[in-house]
Design a protein around this motif. Structure first.
Motif, PDB file in Angstrom:
ATOM      1  N   THR A  72      41.801  35.793  32.415  1.00 35.01           N
ATOM      2  CA  THR A  72      41.804  35.153  33.627  1.00 35.01           C
ATOM      3  C   THR A  72      43.069  34.995  34.402  1.00 35.01           C
ATOM      4  O   THR A  72      43.278  34.251  35.614  1.00 35.01           O
ATOM      5  N   ALA A  73      44.337  35.407  33.991  1.00 32.18           N
ATOM      6  CA  ALA A  73      45.553  35.331  34.399  1.00 32.18           C
ATOM      7  C   ALA A  73      45.664  36.063  35.849  1.00 32.18           C
ATOM      8  O   ALA A  73      46.224  35.469  36.688  1.00 32.18           O
ATOM      9  N   ARG A  89      41.055  47.543  47.386  1.00 39.94           N
ATOM     10  CA  ARG A  89      41.026  48.875  46.539  1.00 39.94           C
ATOM     11  C   ARG A  89      42.444  48.987  45.933  1.00 39.94           C
ATOM     12  O   ARG A  89      42.309  49.096  44.741  1.00 39.94           O
ATOM     13  N   ARG A  90      43.306  48.507  46.574  1.00 40.52           N
ATOM     14  CA  ARG A  90      44.682  48.603  46.066  1.00 40.52           C
ATOM     15  C   ARG A  90      44.933  47.283  45.382  1.00 40.52           C
ATOM     16  O   ARG A  90      45.782  47.218  44.217  1.00 40.52           O
ATOM     17  N   PRO A  95      39.746  46.304  36.178  1.00 42.74           N
ATOM     18  CA  PRO A  95      39.284  45.045  35.755  1.00 42.74           C
ATOM     19  C   PRO A  95      39.740  43.817  35.923  1.00 42.74           C
ATOM     20  O   PRO A  95      39.366  42.870  35.669  1.00 42.74           O
ATOM     21  N   GLU A  96      40.928  43.783  36.373  1.00 38.11           N
ATOM     22  CA  GLU A  96      42.038  42.633  36.666  1.00 38.11           C
ATOM     23  C   GLU A  96      41.302  41.753  37.699  1.00 38.11           C
ATOM     24  O   GLU A  96      41.346  40.497  37.565  1.00 38.11           O
ATOM     25  N   SER A  97      40.816  42.454  38.901  1.00 36.82           N
ATOM     26  CA  SER A  97      40.483  41.596  39.938  1.00 36.82           C
ATOM     27  C   SER A  97      41.457  40.598  40.665  1.00 36.82           C
ATOM     28  O   SER A  97      42.844  41.006  40.168  1.00 36.82           O
ATOM     29  N   LYS A 102      37.750  36.316  43.278  1.00 37.53           N
ATOM     30  CA  LYS A 102      37.298  35.342  42.490  1.00 37.53           C
ATOM     31  C   LYS A 102      36.712  34.109  42.920  1.00 37.53           C
ATOM     32  O   LYS A 102      35.631  33.522  42.357  1.00 37.53           O
ATOM     33  N   ILE A 103      37.528  33.785  44.128  1.00 43.48           N
ATOM     34  CA  ILE A 103      36.763  32.476  44.937  1.00 43.48           C
ATOM     35  C   ILE A 103      35.336  32.626  45.231  1.00 43.48           C
ATOM     36  O   ILE A 103      34.543  32.064  45.181  1.00 43.48           O
ATOM     37  N   ASN A 104      35.028  33.977  45.803  1.00 41.42           N
ATOM     38  CA  ASN A 104      33.919  34.521  46.496  1.00 41.42           C
ATOM     39  C   ASN A 104      33.100  34.506  45.218  1.00 41.42           C
ATOM     40  O   ASN A 104      31.505  34.046  45.215  1.00 41.42           O
ATOM     41  N   GLU A 105      33.162  35.119  43.937  1.00 44.74           N
ATOM     42  CA  GLU A 105      32.380  35.181  42.604  1.00 44.74           C
ATOM     43  C   GLU A 105      32.076  33.863  42.350  1.00 44.74           C
ATOM     44  O   GLU A 105      30.916  33.746  41.864  1.00 44.74           O
TER      45      GLU A 105
END
Length: 344
Positions: A72-73, A89-90, A95-97, A102-105
């Motif tokens: 989660t870091a 993309r940059r 896989p880190e995101s 993450k807010i939207n997810e």
């Protein structure tokens, strides 16, 4: 001895840990501001997930679990180059995101009718925290690990608590602690700012827009390694800190009002329908008669939201504005049950 113990305690509070957006104090202040701007239905939905806990009590949960859940870091920040703009993309590649995605997810999980209650409660905790993180300017800049690698002196000191001062930590914690206000006092200070600057109309936008705004603020506040952040720097930048925390609180409330605030506990089959009662300290609850006499069930009506709350729920008798009234009378006067569920 007492003086020494107090000094050690204050030093502990002033720790500037790396990459923990705003520190516990800032996140709790933001959550307190947000809670003051929640709709009544949103409060009921939050209660269905957190019980009688306030938002500020879970605001730093996402930091607390980072050691156990190391994946989660990277979710707490986004690495936008100084002077650049967000590029998914940059800056947010799997896989880190990153915090933007993450807010939207987690908003999607929060409103997913097929998600379990525990999954939605966890999603709420992440959303509360990450909206705070994305408004911390140093969480939106790539250089020097978001300023963690920029060593500074803060008001003439090399140490921020037990750690060497760095630019990120000064923004996370040191300037907030230097203000000398506790959580309720600081949130009241921000409410005055919201009112004075008419910020309620600035509660919209997207995580991508907020990240770009934060990156620009970080670029303006950037200093070279070894810089002395004097009182002039602090007085100038604390205004940005306050503005960003106020906006974070407003935008968090807007996100929750526009998502779970449009739903009811009955939308989720696995959500419990009753919770530990919370009773108003300043206004004793009236007695209620048996369930076979629904017309005399006393509810708590809020004239500002035109919502009423049932006995035994968190907001029964606890909102700033309201009065007790028979449920039938409340409905005749146009009040609607919180969460869409009648008390009878």
């Amino acid at each position: 001895m007492l003086r020494k113990s107090i000094a050690v305690f204050l030093a502990f509070l002033a720790i500037c840990p790396a990459s923990l957006g705003w520190g516990h104090e800032g996140h709790q202040i933001i959550a307190t501001v947000a809670e003051d701007h929640l709709d009544e239905t949103t409060k009921v939905m939050i209660q269905s997930l957190l019980g009688n806990n306030h938002l500020y009590s879970i605001a730093s949960w996402a930091d607390d679990i980072r050691r156990e859940r190391r994946e989660t870091a990277p979710w707490h920040y986004v690495d936008i180059p100084l002077g650049g703009r967000y590029d998914a993309r940059r800056d947010c590649a799997p896989p880190e995101s990153c915090v933007v995605l993450k807010i939207n997810e987690f908003l999607r999980v929060l409103t997913d009718k097929n998600a379990t209650r525990d999954q939605r409660a966890e999603a709420l905790k992440f959303v509360v925290h990450f909206v705070g993180d994305i408004h911390q300017p140093l969480h939106a800049v790539k250089e020097a690990k978001g300023g963690n690698g920029v060593h500074v002196r803060f008001l003439g000191n090399d140490k921020c608590g037990w750690y060497e001062c760095n630019l990120h930590g000064v923004w996370d914690t040191s300037m907030i602690l230097h203000a000398g206000l506790n959580r309720p006092e600081y949130s009241q200070h921000l409410e005055a700012l919201i009112s004075g600057e008419k910020l309620t109309g600035s509660d919209s936008g997207t995580p991508e827009q907020w990240a770009n705004d934060s990156q620009q603020l970080a670029a303006a506040a950037w200093v070279p390694d070894g810089a002395n952040l004097d009182d002039q720097y602090c007085q100038r930048e604390i205004k940005i800190v306050d503005m960003q925390m106020a906006l974070a609180g407003l935008r968090l409330a807007r996100l929750l009002n526009d998502s779970i605030g449009k739903m009811t506990p009955r939308d989720f089959a696995n959500t419990p329908q009753s919770y530990t009662p919370t009773q108003a300290a300043s206004s004793p609850a009236p007695s209620t008669q048996s369930a076979n006499s629904a017309s005399v069930v006393k509810v708590w009506v809020n004239p500002r939201s035109m919502v009423y709350h049932c006995p035994g729920t968190q907001w029964y008798g606890t909102t700033k504005n309201g009065e007790y009234m028979a449920e039938d009378d409340a409905r005749k006067k146009g009040y609607h049950p919180a969460g869409g569920r009648e008390c009878r």
